[in-house]
Design an enzyme around this catalytic site. Structure first.
Site, PDB file in Angstrom:
ATOM      1  N   GLU A 263      -4.038  -3.441 -12.095  1.00 30.21           N
ATOM      2  CA  GLU A 263      -4.373  -3.467 -10.668  1.00 30.21           C
ATOM      3  C   GLU A 263      -5.868  -3.742 -10.617  1.00 30.21           C
ATOM      4  OE1 GLU A 263      -5.862  -2.507  -7.414  1.00 30.21           O
ATOM      5  OE2 GLU A 263      -5.250  -0.438  -7.793  1.00 30.21           O
ATOM      6  N   CYS A 297     -10.757  -1.757  -3.702  1.00 34.07           N
ATOM      7  CA  CYS A 297     -10.220  -3.054  -4.129  1.00 34.07           C
ATOM      8  C   CYS A 297      -9.555  -3.741  -2.944  1.00 34.07           C
ATOM      9  CB  CYS A 297      -9.280  -2.901  -5.316  1.00 34.07           C
ATOM     10  SG  CYS A 297      -7.966  -1.771  -4.999  1.00 34.07           S
TER      11      CYS A 297
HETATM   12  C1  UN1 Z   1      -8.218   0.911  -4.750  1.00 34.71           C
HETATM   13  O1  UN1 Z   1      -9.185   0.548  -4.090  1.00 34.71           O
HETATM   14  O2  UN1 Z   1      -8.194   0.762  -6.002  1.00 34.71           O
HETATM   15  O3  UN1 Z   1      -5.033   0.890   0.209  1.00 34.71           O
HETATM   16  C2  UN1 Z   1      -7.048   1.629  -4.188  1.00 34.71           C
HETATM   17  C3  UN1 Z   1      -6.077   1.521   0.026  1.00 34.71           C
HETATM   18  C4  UN1 Z   1      -5.975   2.825  -0.718  1.00 34.71           C
HETATM   19  C5  UN1 Z   1      -5.969   2.603  -2.189  1.00 34.71           C
HETATM   20  C6  UN1 Z   1      -7.037   1.680  -2.695  1.00 34.71           C
HETATM   21  N1  UN1 Z   1      -4.773   3.485  -0.320  1.00 34.71           N
HETATM   22  O4  UN1 Z   1      -7.153   1.144   0.446  1.00 34.71           O
END
Ligand code: UN1
Length: 510
Positions: A263, A297
């Site tokens: 990921e 992310c």
């Molecule tokens: C991440 O930034 O690695 O959807 C995860 C989202 C959060 C998870 C982000 N529930 O922004």
């Protein structure tokens, strides 16, 4: 402002972290590292990083635990995860403070992150009774064919600083109900949040007389991550972080034909069409771009705006940006805290500079904040940059609150811009026009793992599969049937007839 070190709520002071033994703490034998808060520059404590000998010890004890854990029925494993979820419920507030202090996201977001841990525990508990395999009709008479799912064994979890606990929990809790033992390498920037999680889990492990090596922690830098990835004892490596890191992990795991679940980076866009409800769109854009100081992310990095509404959208956004309160994330009134460290601030500055060299025009922001409240040097102003969509910097994921504003003429063009980056994590469109929304969601639309209508790019619920395509790595974590990545599938055919018919009608008479 001097903040009280939230570690004290966990009695996890530095001597504890460096010298404690047993499953309560962490036993690194390597160098000591000081962990400093980006909030106010205060020292959280020191941790000793792992050596390869430490890693081997952890793997040994994980292997012993694995045999015991796999033998437990899945619903019994689920019951342990239920208790872990309750332990996190009891520590939601404290752990939230610690996350905010260690990595700088707002308290609201930190509590949301702990809630994500609780939610995934609940999901995993239900899942522990639903690890279903299919049954098939055999082509041979009196034969039964079905598939079943077995635990993998040892799962290595590499997580990033931006979600110091939730992403671990997505992997660990699902993995646990699937019958696996976990070894967690958190980001070297956020070891105390990880230590706090071990501490929270501790009482559950003790109450249930579970083996020491069931839920393991290994604190270290990239070298330990690399050692974990290359170790054949680790049946699955689930890695969250940069694409650069992911490529290294993928190659190392592939070299031993192991399993990896990746990921990685995102370069997420929102398309704003002339039929968008801007009352919904503006707060969604701002939360997506400045939430976690642009270090998710899933953060919104690109806005693709129809040319006819561009001036209106820009004006509203600038007004909204001027209302953002920046400061200590432990003050509930602030929307945005600091970046993780001064290196991140350098990357913020450098990206803005490159954007300016690539015909980018800064509309607001581009400032590193100074003054007493900001003395850690990690606070920046969120930045809006008008720039051509093909500018090379727009293709990059910069972990900072920088939003690139791009324009389009037709929906096809907007989708093309949306899809032209290397990453493929999250995407969104704001429109009340059904045809536009459905086009965006169709195979001709977004190429991302997540595609939303009238919802921003970040803040996914745990119930869906989370992950993305292209350089995001292709893995899926969290909800839906992501659990299948943490188990091995076995196809079983059982013959209860008095003959031995061969499949495909082959005759083999002796
Ligand atoms: C991440 O930034 O690695 O959807 C995860 C989202 C959060 C998870 C982000 N529930 O922004």
């Amino acid at each position: 402002m001097k903040t009280v070190n939230p570690l004290h709520r966990f009695s996890l002071r530095s001597p504890y972290a460096s010298v404690s033994t047993g499953r309560k703490g962490w036993r690194g034998e390597g160098d000591s590292r000081a962990i400093v808060s980006p909030v106010d520059g205060g020292k959280l404590g020191e941790v000793k990083v792992a050596t390869s000998i430490d890693l081997n010890k952890v793997i040994q004890s994980a292997r012993i635990a694995s045999k015991i854990w796999m033998d437990k029925p899945a619903p019994e494993r689920g019951d342990i995860v239920r208790q872990i979820g309750n332990a996190f419920r009891n520590h939601k507030e404290d752990l939230g403070y610690l996350i905010s202090y260690e990595m700088g996201k707002s308290l609201q977001e930190s509590w949301g992150e702990v809630q994500e841990v609780i939610d995934i525990c609940d999901f995993a508990v239900g899942l522990s009774r639903q690890l279903y395999g299919l049954t098939m009709h055999s082509e041979r008479a009196d034969h039964r064919m079905y598939e079943q799912w077995h635990p993998l064994g040892l799962v290595g979890i590499i997580s990033a600083f931006n979600f110091p606990v939730a992403v671990w929990a997505w992997n660990a809790m699902i993995s646990l109900v699937c019958g696996n033992v976990c070894i967690w390498k958190p980001s070297e920037k956020t070891p105390f949040s990880a230590l706090a999680c071990q501490h929270i889990i501790q009482e559950v492990l003790e109450d249930n007389d579970l083996p020491e090596g069931l839920i393991n922690l290994i604190i270290g830098d990239r070298r330990i991550g690399a050692a974990l990835a290359s170790n054949p004892a680790i049946d699955l490596i689930s890695a969250t972080g940069s694409t650069v890191m992911g490529k290294q992990v993928a190659q190392s795991v592939a070299a031993r034909l192991g399993k990896s679940l990746l990921e990685l980076g995102g370069n997420n866009a929102i398309i704003i069409t002339p039929d968008a409800d801007l009352q919904l769109a503006i707060p969604a854009i701002v939360f997506g771009a400045v939430g976690t100081s642009g270090q998710r992310c899933t953060s919104t990095r690109r806005l693709i705006i129809h040319k006819d509404i561009y001036p209106t959208v820009v004006e509203k956004l600038i007004t909204a940006y001027h209302q953002i309160k920046i400061g200590s994330p432990l003050d509930i009134n602030n929307h945005m805290g600091p970046l993780i460290d001064v290196h991140a601030v350098e990357k913020y500055k450098s990206a803005i500079h490159q954007a300016q060299l690539q015909k980018g025009k800064v509309l607001t922001g581009n400032e590193v904040l100074s003054g007493h409240e900001y003395h850690s040097g990690c606070y920046v102003r969120p930045t809006l940059i008008q720039i051509p969509s093909h500018a090379p910097i727009v293709q990059e994921e910069t972990f900072a609150p920088i939003l690139y504003l791009l324009t389009y003429h037709s929906l096809e063009e907007a989708i093309e811009i949306q899809n032209e980056v290397k990453q493929g994590l999250s995407s969104a469109i704001f429109t009340l026009n059904m045809r536009e929304a459905e086009t965006f969601l169709s195979h001709r639309g977004s190429d991302c793992g997540i595609a939303n209508v009238n919802i921003g790019t970040s803040g996914a619920e745990i119930g869906g599969a989370f992950g993305g395509e292209k350089e995001t790595g292709g893995g899926r974590e969290s909800g839906s049937d992501s659990w299948k990545a943490y188990m091995r599938r076995q196809t079983c055919t059982s013959n209860w007839s008095k003959k031995l018919p061969l499949a495909q009608g082959i005759k083999f008479n002796l």
